[in-house]
Scaffold this active site. Structure first.
Site, PDB file in Angstrom:
ATOM      1  N   VAL A 194      44.576  34.342  43.414  1.00  0.00           N
ATOM      2  CA  VAL A 194      43.283  34.414  43.130  1.00  0.00           C
ATOM      3  C   VAL A 194      42.824  33.074  43.589  1.00  0.00           C
ATOM      4  O   VAL A 194      43.171  31.861  42.932  1.00  0.00           O
ATOM      5  CB  VAL A 194      43.215  34.547  41.675  1.00  0.00           C
ATOM      6  CG1 VAL A 194      41.941  34.894  41.338  1.00  0.00           C
ATOM      7  CG2 VAL A 194      43.994  36.106  41.295  1.00  0.00           C
ATOM      8  N   LEU A 219      41.979  27.308  44.507  1.00  0.00           N
ATOM      9  CA  LEU A 219      40.979  26.921  43.607  1.00  0.00           C
ATOM     10  C   LEU A 219      41.426  26.741  41.932  1.00  0.00           C
ATOM     11  O   LEU A 219      40.709  26.376  40.840  1.00  0.00           O
ATOM     12  CB  LEU A 219      39.638  27.678  43.441  1.00  0.00           C
ATOM     13  CG  LEU A 219      38.679  27.867  44.314  1.00  0.00           C
ATOM     14  CD1 LEU A 219      37.622  28.867  44.393  1.00  0.00           C
ATOM     15  CD2 LEU A 219      38.131  26.431  44.744  1.00  0.00           C
ATOM     16  N   ASP A 263      41.533  44.625  46.705  1.00  0.00           N
ATOM     17  CA  ASP A 263      41.969  43.209  46.648  1.00  0.00           C
ATOM     18  C   ASP A 263      41.078  42.615  45.444  1.00  0.00           C
ATOM     19  O   ASP A 263      41.768  41.635  44.677  1.00  0.00           O
ATOM     20  CB  ASP A 263      41.309  42.484  48.017  1.00  0.00           C
ATOM     21  CG  ASP A 263      41.846  41.237  47.845  1.00  0.00           C
ATOM     22  OD1 ASP A 263      43.124  40.914  47.903  1.00  0.00           O
ATOM     23  OD2 ASP A 263      40.935  40.084  48.288  1.00  0.00           O
ATOM     24  N   LYS A 276      43.060  41.123  41.937  1.00  0.00           N
ATOM     25  CA  LYS A 276      42.804  39.753  41.415  1.00  0.00           C
ATOM     26  C   LYS A 276      42.510  39.592  40.261  1.00  0.00           C
ATOM     27  O   LYS A 276      42.856  38.852  39.102  1.00  0.00           O
ATOM     28  CB  LYS A 276      41.768  38.830  42.228  1.00  0.00           C
ATOM     29  CG  LYS A 276      42.287  38.551  43.702  1.00  0.00           C
ATOM     30  CD  LYS A 276      41.174  38.226  44.410  1.00  0.00           C
ATOM     31  CE  LYS A 276      41.569  37.750  46.219  1.00  0.00           C
ATOM     32  NZ  LYS A 276      40.356  37.394  46.746  1.00  0.00           N
ATOM     33  N   GLY A 314      40.220  32.296  53.449  1.00  0.00           N
ATOM     34  CA  GLY A 314      40.540  31.494  54.850  1.00  0.00           C
ATOM     35  C   GLY A 314      42.036  31.122  54.791  1.00  0.00           C
ATOM     36  O   GLY A 314      42.571  30.467  53.742  1.00  0.00           O
TER      37      GLY A 314
END
Length: 853
Positions: free
Chosen positions: A635, A639, A704, A708, A823
């Site tokens: 997830v 971050l 997706d 998450k 990414g």
């Protein structure tokens, strides 16, 4: 039957060209070779070379174990025959074929027929014994000993024949002629005075080098016995003592005694000198280089022992001496472990008395023929704990219940309690008694590694501290304790790494591992060792390490099976499995990897977002062992969204709700469309850049995002299934159901106009269209939301994620986490961070089993 084989006249004549040196005349040296040293023709020839070298300095007396794997195969014959299973014949045939092949390769041509007849006679006798066990429906211990003895008899025949082929007089000698024992079949006790007298009558003799069968003996009545597993060492030391040898050499496949089992602790090193008592303690507590009974005769007689490696005879091995030179830097000589142990606890003994309870307890164990491996009592004299082999725990508990039946009926004693799946670990060293703080360092290390200790014992000699742990904690404890006592402070700890999935994320991760892996792990005293890489069609693997600067080239050349490389890497020390796939099959194996002691670092969402049962199975496996599951990148890429939620919960905070944009792909798409890009072209661009999943339907079908949201919800403590999430579809069903990715992409232009209109309508209101995920304890949803331009979720840049977290402490001013959420490079960076955590856990035992724990 196989009997002593004397050197034939021709071999004796040829030996004239190999006279013994004068230095060797009358000086006896006993050389024992284990099963791994005689497991094939090349190794037997190597053994012959070593015997010839010894002959230059002494009169060699050789002791051999069965050819590697033969004892286990004969044991299987006994089991199958006793069960009435005819397949024992297949096993016997394979053993016979193997020994005939070795005979053809090793023996003098002129002896081959005679020796072949001896081998054939041996297998006729084995067939007769096995057939008798089959008819009876059981294989008694007496019959089993007769079957097992043939392993050493055949091995001695082959080694002696190999020597004669070199022109050296040699004969195979049956130790049953002089190793006298009681009739405790399977683990017979040796009558040492009688055996020593008989040994001196038979050995060394003047008819060539004697090659003696290890492991076997006989009763006074002539019944075959065995001395216990690994007891060829015992035969060797008995011969060394009886013959007053200059020394006994134990040749094996490792460089002497090691500081720990290298299968668990790869950086274990050789101990160059060790005392008899230290060796006895290590052997008793599971070190496999020498069997415990073998040490005592050598200790009493002061017989020098040296343990060496047939694989590299140039290495010095380990010298066993009465009192080794002290080494203040290494007061601990080694660490060992006994596996498959049960811990039995008897409570309430203060009412019976420690002395009486102990006496009766040992009497009960003796009646059940069970030897305690460890015995201890608590300081209040309320309970006594003892450890026994797990296979004998039921028998031990039954005997204890019978012995204390009256006290149990009266409520004085509790019923004995059993804890299974335990291991006994021990540190051993003569220098421990003179070194303060050993116990403190030991238990501090175990505490740091989060290893629970179930029982502790220390003898008055102070050369041993032993303790009991859960079997799943054994590897963590061994590595942590070995590091504390044997690893220099500046020496990095090797961690093996296997990378599964070498697509865009996997490639970026391997590039970062190449460029930054050593730098990232060096402060933790860890050295990354890339041992495996796998993609769907092939894999590259080398347990010693692959060159990370050539990973692309090595992967292209790799021919290994991708399904096998993790299994091949387990057991070789600390291991981290990095999953860069989206594979359900790989996720299914997580519990297996954890049970093998590995850490899992993953960007694969499947294991954490399927049914609650599957999620729980991974959590339970992570709590029971291994290096934990590190899935932060599932997830928000790098971050730290999961970690923030988990740490809030661990601090006692309650999560009231969360909302945000969790798809970097959707964020990228909406940003591109707002800039004027056609929706279908934006999807292809996201796929080309690796921003979307390989199949964009995972993103556009919102699967997706749902995954998450489920992961975040479960981390927050919500009881959530994927089907509980309400989803507003982004695309029509017929597009999502396309039969291939290309068909799906080709059909996307039909909704370009609709998306352009929805974007334009939101813009007219001064708003932006956002795919918003929301969750609280009562509801979870994913939908398209029209948000004001100044809303945090509407201000995102391309491919960014944002998460708002409202908790009991942060209800009025929520926590916001924002940044690139998709990414290959940012995901790989997140995996690198998790790699550091996983590597620390499998080496130093810094245990955080799973993010949501």
């Amino acid at each position: 039957m196989i009997v002593e084989q004397k050197a034939p006249p021709r071999a004796a004549d040829e030996a004239a060209s190999h006279p013994p040196s004068r230095r060797g005349e009358g000086t006896i040296r006993v050389l024992k070779f284990g099963g791994s040293s005689v497991q094939d023709a090349d190794r037997i020839r190597n053994v012959a070379d070593l015997i010839l070298q010894a002959r230059e300095e002494a009169v060699p007396v050789v002791v051999v174990s069965a050819v590697g794997g033969t004892t286990e195969a004969l044991d299987a014959v006994a089991d199958l025959a006793g069960q009435g299973n005819d397949t024992y014949r297949d096993v016997l045939r394979k053993i016979e074929e193997r020994h005939i092949d070795l005979l053809e390769d090793l023996s003098p041509a002129e002896e081959r027929e005679e020796l072949g007849n001896r081998i054939a006679a041996a297998f006729e006798e084995l067939e007769r014994l096995a057939r008798g066990a089959q008819l009876l429906g059981e294989c008694s211990l007496r019959t089993r000993d007769r079957i097992l003895a043939y392993g050493e008899l055949l091995s001695a025949l082959l080694v002696a024949a190999c020597l004669r082929r070199r022109g050296i007089p040699a004969r195979d000698v049956d130790a049953r002629a002089f190793i006298r024992t009681d009739d405790r079949f399977g683990n017979a006790r040796v009558d040492q005075p009688t055996s020593e007298k008989l040994i001196r009558e038979h050995l060394p003799g003047d008819e060539g080098i004697p090659v003696v069968t290890g492991f076997v003996g006989s009763t006074a009545a002539g019944d075959t016995t065995t001395l216990g597993r690994g007891a060829s060492d015992y035969t060797a030391t008995l011969l060394g003592v009886a013959l007053r040898a200059q020394g006994t050499e134990i040749w094996t496949d490792v460089d002497g005694i090691l500081t720990a089992d290298p299968r668990t602790v790869p950086e274990a090193s050789s101990v160059r000198e060790i005392g008899y008592e230290e060796l006895l303690e290590l052997a008793y507590f599971g070190a496999e280089v020498m069997c415990p009974p073998a040490v005592e005769p050598a200790r009493k007689a002061g017989l020098p022992l040296r343990i060496r490696s047939t694989l590299d005879p140039s290495l010095p091995g380990t010298l066993v001496v009465p009192r080794p030179a002290p080494d203040p830097a290494r007061p601990v000589r080694g660490i060992s472990a006994i596996r498959n142990v049960a811990l039995i606890r008897l409570e309430g003994v203060e009412q019976v008395g420690i002395a009486e309870t102990s006496e009766r307890l040992f009497r009960a164990l003796r009646s059940a023929d069970v030897d305690p491996l460890l015995f201890t009592q608590d300081s209040s004299a309320h309970s006594i704990s003892l450890a026994v082999a797990r296979a004998r725990s039921t028998r031990a508990v039954s005997a204890i219940r019978v012995e204390f039946q009256r006290e149990r009926d009266a409520g004085i004693l509790d019923d004995p309690m059993t804890e299974e799946d335990r291991s006994i670990l021990a540190i051993v060293g003569e220098g421990m008694r003179d070194t303060p703080g050993i116990a403190g360092r030991l238990f501090s290390t175990l505490g740091d590694a989060k290893v629970n200790v179930h029982a502790v014992a220390q003898g008055s000699s102070e050369r041993n501290i032993s303790w009991v742990v859960a079997s799943e904690d054994e590897a963590v404890a061994l590595r942590a304790v070995h590091r504390a006592f044997f690893t220099p402070p500046d020496q990095p700890y090797p961690v093996r790494i296997v990378v599964l999935g070498v697509g865009s994320v996997g490639s970026a991760f391997l590039d970062q591992l190449r460029d930054h892996g050593e730098t990232a792990l060096a402060p933790r005293r860890i050295r990354p060792v890339l041992v495996g890489m796998a993609r769907s069609r092939n894999a590259a693997f080398d347990l010693e390490g692959l060159d990370p600067t050539r990973w692309r080239e090595l992967l292209d050349e790799g021919a290994q099976d991708p399904a096998e490389i993790v299994k091949a890497a387990t057991g070789g020390g600390p291991l981290v499995v990095v999953d860069c796939t989206a594979s359900r099959e790989v996720a299914f194996h997580y519990p297996e990897y954890l049970r093998a002691g590995a850490a899992i670092v993953t960007a694969n969402k499947i294991a954490f977002s399927e049914s609650a049962d599957e999620y729980r199975s991974v959590r339970e496996a992570a709590f029971k062992g291994g290096g934990g599951v590190h899935y932060e990148t599932t997830v928000g890429a790098g971050l730290r969204m999961i970690r923030t939620v988990a740490e809030l919960r661990r601090s006692g905070d309650g999560i009231l709700g969360m909302e945000g944009v969790l798809s970097g792909t959707l964020s990228f798409l909406f940003d591109e469309v707002n800039r004027g890009t056609v929706f279908s072209e934006a999807v292809r661009e996201a796929r080309r850049k690796g921003i979307s999943e390989p199949d964009p339907r995972e993103d556009l079908g919102l699967t997706d995002v749902v995954r998450k949201l489920v992961i975040l919800g479960r981390t927050a403590g919500y009881d959530l299934e994927p089907g509980d999430v309400e989803v507003e579809p982004l695309l029509p069903e017929h597009l999502l159901a396309a039969d291939s990715v290309e068909t799906f992409l080709d059909g996307l232009p039909e909704i370009d106009e609709e998306f352009a209109e929805r974007i334009a309508a939101a813009r007219e209101k001064g708003c932006r269209l956002v795919s918003l995920a929301r969750i609280d304890p009562s509801k979870a949803s994913v939908s398209l939301a029209v948000l004001p331009q100044d809303h945090p979720a509407a201000r995102l840049g391309s491919a960014e994620n944002i998460l708002e977290i409202r908790s009991e402490r942060y209800a009025e001013s929520p926590i916001y986490i924002q940044g690139p959420g998709a990414g290959p490079k940012v995901t790989a960076a997140g995996l690198m961070t998790d790699l550091v955590a996983g590597a620390e856990q499998v080496t130093h035992g810094l245990r955080k089993p799973i993010h949501g724990s």
